[in-house]
Motif scaffolding. Structure first.
Motif, PDB file in Angstrom:
ATOM      1  N   GLN A  95       0.689   2.793  15.693  1.00 25.53           N
ATOM      2  CA  GLN A  95       0.681   1.367  16.006  1.00 25.53           C
ATOM      3  C   GLN A  95       1.333   0.584  14.863  1.00 25.53           C
ATOM      4  O   GLN A  95       1.272   0.999  13.717  1.00 25.53           O
ATOM      5  N   LYS A  96       1.942  -0.537  15.235  1.00 33.60           N
ATOM      6  CA  LYS A  96       2.595  -1.374  14.235  1.00 33.60           C
ATOM      7  C   LYS A  96       1.572  -2.320  13.611  1.00 33.60           C
ATOM      8  O   LYS A  96       0.766  -2.920  14.292  1.00 33.60           O
ATOM      9  N   ILE A  97       1.682  -2.447  12.283  1.00 29.13           N
ATOM     10  CA  ILE A  97       0.811  -3.357  11.549  1.00 29.13           C
ATOM     11  C   ILE A  97       1.697  -4.392  10.882  1.00 29.13           C
ATOM     12  O   ILE A  97       2.455  -4.079   9.958  1.00 29.13           O
ATOM     13  N   GLU A  98       1.670  -5.612  11.387  1.00 28.17           N
ATOM     14  CA  GLU A  98       2.489  -6.680  10.826  1.00 28.17           C
ATOM     15  C   GLU A  98       1.796  -7.240   9.586  1.00 28.17           C
ATOM     16  O   GLU A  98       0.579  -7.417   9.567  1.00 28.17           O
ATOM     17  N   VAL A  99       2.611  -7.522   8.549  1.00 27.40           N
ATOM     18  CA  VAL A  99       2.058  -7.987   7.277  1.00 27.40           C
ATOM     19  C   VAL A  99       2.834  -9.204   6.786  1.00 27.40           C
ATOM     20  O   VAL A  99       3.975  -9.447   7.192  1.00 27.40           O
ATOM     21  N   GLN A 100       2.162  -9.959   5.904  1.00 34.01           N
ATOM     22  CA  GLN A 100       2.802 -11.012   5.134  1.00 34.01           C
ATOM     23  C   GLN A 100       2.371 -10.834   3.688  1.00 34.01           C
ATOM     24  O   GLN A 100       1.192 -10.575   3.425  1.00 34.01           O
ATOM     25  N   ALA A 101       3.311 -10.982   2.749  1.00 33.30           N
ATOM     26  CA  ALA A 101       3.015 -10.744   1.337  1.00 33.30           C
ATOM     27  C   ALA A 101       3.564 -11.873   0.483  1.00 33.30           C
ATOM     28  O   ALA A 101       4.521 -12.560   0.860  1.00 33.30           O
ATOM     29  N   VAL A 102       2.950 -12.056  -0.690  1.00 34.58           N
ATOM     30  CA  VAL A 102       3.409 -13.047  -1.647  1.00 34.58           C
ATOM     31  C   VAL A 102       3.098 -12.534  -3.048  1.00 34.58           C
ATOM     32  O   VAL A 102       2.075 -11.883  -3.268  1.00 34.58           O
ATOM     33  N   GLY A 103       3.959 -12.790  -4.008  1.00 37.75           N
ATOM     34  CA  GLY A 103       3.738 -12.364  -5.375  1.00 37.75           C
ATOM     35  C   GLY A 103       2.747 -13.269  -6.101  1.00 37.75           C
ATOM     36  O   GLY A 103       2.824 -14.488  -5.985  1.00 37.75           O
ATOM     37  N   ILE A 104       1.856 -12.685  -6.844  1.00 34.34           N
ATOM     38  CA  ILE A 104       0.876 -13.433  -7.640  1.00 34.34           C
ATOM     39  C   ILE A 104       1.292 -13.289  -9.097  1.00 34.34           C
ATOM     40  O   ILE A 104       0.984 -12.297  -9.758  1.00 34.34           O
ATOM     41  N   HIS A 105       2.029 -14.282  -9.612  1.00 35.38           N
ATOM     42  CA  HIS A 105       2.647 -14.155 -10.932  1.00 35.38           C
ATOM     43  C   HIS A 105       1.717 -14.586 -12.054  1.00 35.38           C
ATOM     44  O   HIS A 105       2.054 -14.398 -13.219  1.00 35.38           O
ATOM     45  N   ARG A 106       0.557 -15.165 -11.738  1.00 35.28           N
ATOM     46  CA  ARG A 106      -0.404 -15.489 -12.797  1.00 35.28           C
ATOM     47  C   ARG A 106      -1.038 -14.219 -13.352  1.00 35.28           C
ATOM     48  O   ARG A 106      -1.599 -14.221 -14.432  1.00 35.28           O
ATOM     49  N   CYS A 107      -0.987 -13.137 -12.592  1.00 38.52           N
ATOM     50  CA  CYS A 107      -1.517 -11.861 -13.073  1.00 38.52           C
ATOM     51  C   CYS A 107      -0.530 -11.243 -14.048  1.00 38.52           C
ATOM     52  O   CYS A 107       0.677 -11.364 -13.889  1.00 38.52           O
ATOM     53  N   GLN A 108      -1.074 -10.585 -15.034  1.00 35.63           N
ATOM     54  CA  GLN A 108      -0.244  -9.861 -15.990  1.00 35.63           C
ATOM     55  C   GLN A 108      -0.676  -8.407 -15.999  1.00 35.63           C
ATOM     56  O   GLN A 108      -1.722  -8.074 -16.520  1.00 35.63           O
ATOM     57  N   PRO A 109       0.101  -7.521 -15.415  1.00 31.35           N
ATOM     58  CA  PRO A 109       1.368  -7.759 -14.723  1.00 31.35           C
ATOM     59  C   PRO A 109       1.145  -8.437 -13.365  1.00 31.35           C
ATOM     60  O   PRO A 109       0.050  -8.431 -12.861  1.00 31.35           O
ATOM     61  N   PRO A 110       2.213  -8.964 -12.778  1.00 35.77           N
ATOM     62  CA  PRO A 110       2.092  -9.649 -11.486  1.00 35.77           C
ATOM     63  C   PRO A 110       1.558  -8.700 -10.409  1.00 35.77           C
ATOM     64  O   PRO A 110       1.810  -7.507 -10.427  1.00 35.77           O
ATOM     65  N   LEU A 111       0.847  -9.296  -9.465  1.00 35.28           N
ATOM     66  CA  LEU A 111       0.348  -8.549  -8.325  1.00 35.28           C
ATOM     67  C   LEU A 111       0.942  -9.121  -7.052  1.00 35.28           C
ATOM     68  O   LEU A 111       1.501 -10.203  -7.046  1.00 35.28           O
ATOM     69  N   ILE A 112       0.812  -8.373  -5.990  1.00 36.70           N
ATOM     70  CA  ILE A 112       1.258  -8.836  -4.682  1.00 36.70           C
ATOM     71  C   ILE A 112       0.027  -8.935  -3.780  1.00 36.70           C
ATOM     72  O   ILE A 112      -0.762  -8.006  -3.701  1.00 36.70           O
ATOM     73  N   LEU A 113      -0.088 -10.086  -3.133  1.00 34.03           N
ATOM     74  CA  LEU A 113      -1.163 -10.304  -2.181  1.00 34.03           C
ATOM     75  C   LEU A 113      -0.591 -10.120  -0.786  1.00 34.03           C
ATOM     76  O   LEU A 113       0.339 -10.824  -0.402  1.00 34.03           O
ATOM     77  N   LEU A 114      -1.109  -9.156  -0.050  1.00 34.14           N
ATOM     78  CA  LEU A 114      -0.552  -8.807   1.252  1.00 34.14           C
ATOM     79  C   LEU A 114      -1.578  -9.069   2.339  1.00 34.14           C
ATOM     80  O   LEU A 114      -2.729  -8.643   2.223  1.00 34.14           O
ATOM     81  N   ARG A 115      -1.157  -9.788   3.369  1.00 36.92           N
ATOM     82  CA  ARG A 115      -2.035 -10.079   4.492  1.00 36.92           C
ATOM     83  C   ARG A 115      -1.572  -9.295   5.700  1.00 36.92           C
ATOM     84  O   ARG A 115      -0.391  -9.317   6.052  1.00 36.92           O
ATOM     85  N   LEU A 116      -2.495  -8.600   6.358  1.00 39.63           N
ATOM     86  CA  LEU A 116      -2.145  -7.761   7.498  1.00 39.63           C
ATOM     87  C   LEU A 116      -2.478  -8.467   8.811  1.00 39.63           C
ATOM     88  O   LEU A 116      -3.547  -9.053   8.952  1.00 39.63           O
ATOM     89  N   PHE A 117      -1.515  -8.388   9.754  1.00 40.34           N
ATOM     90  CA  PHE A 117      -1.753  -8.862  11.118  1.00 40.34           C
ATOM     91  C   PHE A 117      -1.975  -7.636  11.992  1.00 40.34           C
ATOM     92  O   PHE A 117      -1.051  -6.865  12.231  1.00 40.34           O
TER      93      PHE A 117
END
Length: 355
Positions: A95-117
């Motif tokens: 099955q397909k899992i649609e996602v949306q992601a955004v970089g979290i640059h306040r983290c050191q090192p940066p993290l990515i926050l990913l939201r799954l649909f």
């Protein structure tokens, strides 16, 4: 339902990164935090339910079927993004899992926050499964509570049964065994004595002129006197002997492995102890205090059934003789199968014995 994933490029995380778990736990959607290589460093409860089991420190490619080269293209894009970037992952079941992601640059090192649909069909199955699981938990909780309640009821019933069994075997006033218990024990002792070829003794004891005592002091005082006498008798017998209230002011002893001398020794102790109490009995023609009379039946058991009525009759005849001879004494008779009582010995109180 949606979820997020965060990804960073280094290994050492700032305090903000360490708090990411607390932050993403506030979201109802499944969310993940990943570093630049796709290794999961944080996940919220909904995410753990979605992926199942422990997924920390595992790589995203282990959890979905996305080709590595495609996922490797997505990771830098997600990390560099300052706004939501769409994407698609392929689940284990295709099955397909649609996602949306955004970089979290306040983290050191940066993290990515990913939201799954998640697809509606998959979401519906997830909701149904979660509801079924909650219902199962509730059912198990009810069953556990029911088991605990049944266990408590069983303990209460056992306690009540023990109490009922105890009072059915015990005289309520004196707390001694009752007549039924005496007869039941006598049958067992008779069988044991027959097997070991040892004698036993049945003793009937009666408080002298007890009716006059009740007439003089009242029935409440009479009950207290019965209790004192019962306790006094029980305190002078052996641990293996049974003391029972036979009825009214009459008591019965069952002495196992008791020949003539042993039975007489026990009776002497009882009589002396009762006399030492000096329970006042002003209306007694025997002594100014309570005294006893007793009849002893010595018997040798045989394999035949226990002749309870005959043994009691022999002890009762000896008791009658003790009363006829002046009371405050005991009479001993030996029971035999063929001829009945064959010998008799009368013991007066010590002050009346011949020098």
């Amino acid at each position: 339902m949606k979820s997020f994933i965060a990804v960073g490029s280094g290994s050492k995380m700032s305090d903000f990164t360490l708090d990411i778990n607390t932050w993403i736990d506030l979201f109802p959607e499944p969310m993940l935090a990943m570093n630049a290589q796709g290794n999961i460093v944080a996940i919220n409860p909904s995410g753990r339910e979605f992926f199942g089991g422990s997924v920390l420190n595992r790589n995203l490619r282990e959890l979905v079927a996305t080709p590595p080269e495609k996922l490797n293209k997505w990771l830098p894009l997600w990390q560099q993004a300052t706004q939501m970037v769409p994407g698609t992952l392929q689940g284990h079941q295709g099955q397909k899992i649609e996602v949306q992601a955004v970089g979290i640059h306040r983290c050191q090192p940066p993290l990515i926050l990913l939201r799954l649909f998640r697809q509606p069909r998959l979401l519906g199955q997830f909701i149904i499964q979660r509801q079924q699981f909650e219902q199962l938990q509730q059912q198990m909780a009810r069953q556990t509570a029911l088991i605990v309640e049944l266990q408590q009821q069983q303990k209460q019933l056992e306690a009540e049964n023990h109490y009922l069994q105890q009072i059915s075997q015990q005289d309520s006033l004196t707390k001694l065994a009752n007549r039924r218990t005496f007869e039941s024990r006598l049958r067992l002792v008779w069988q044991e004595a027959a097997a070991t070829h040892t004698p036993l003794a049945i003793v009937l004891l009666d408080i002298d002129h007890f009716k006059d005592y009740n007439d003089t002091y009242g029935h409440l005082a009479g009950d207290r006197a019965l209790q004192r006498v019962a306790y006094a008798i029980k305190s002078q017998v052996r641990a293996t002997d049974l003391v029972a209230r036979y009825g009214g002011e009459e008591f019965v002893l069952l002495l196992s492995q008791a020949h003539h001398d042993a039975a007489i020794c026990i009776l002497e102790r009882i009589f002396n102890h009762i006399r030492s109490l000096e329970i006042p009995h002003a209306s007694s023609p025997v002594k100014p205090y309570l005294t006893l009379s007793a009849g002893i039946c010595i018997a040798t058991a045989t394999p035949r059934d226990c002749p309870i009525s005959e043994l009691i009759a022999t002890a009762d005849a000896a008791l009658y003789e003790a009363k006829r001879s002046g009371r405050d004494r005991y009479v001993l008779q030996t029971y035999a199968w063929i001829s009945g009582p064959i010998s008799q010995e009368i013991s007066p109180c010590p002050s009346e014995k011949a020098p």
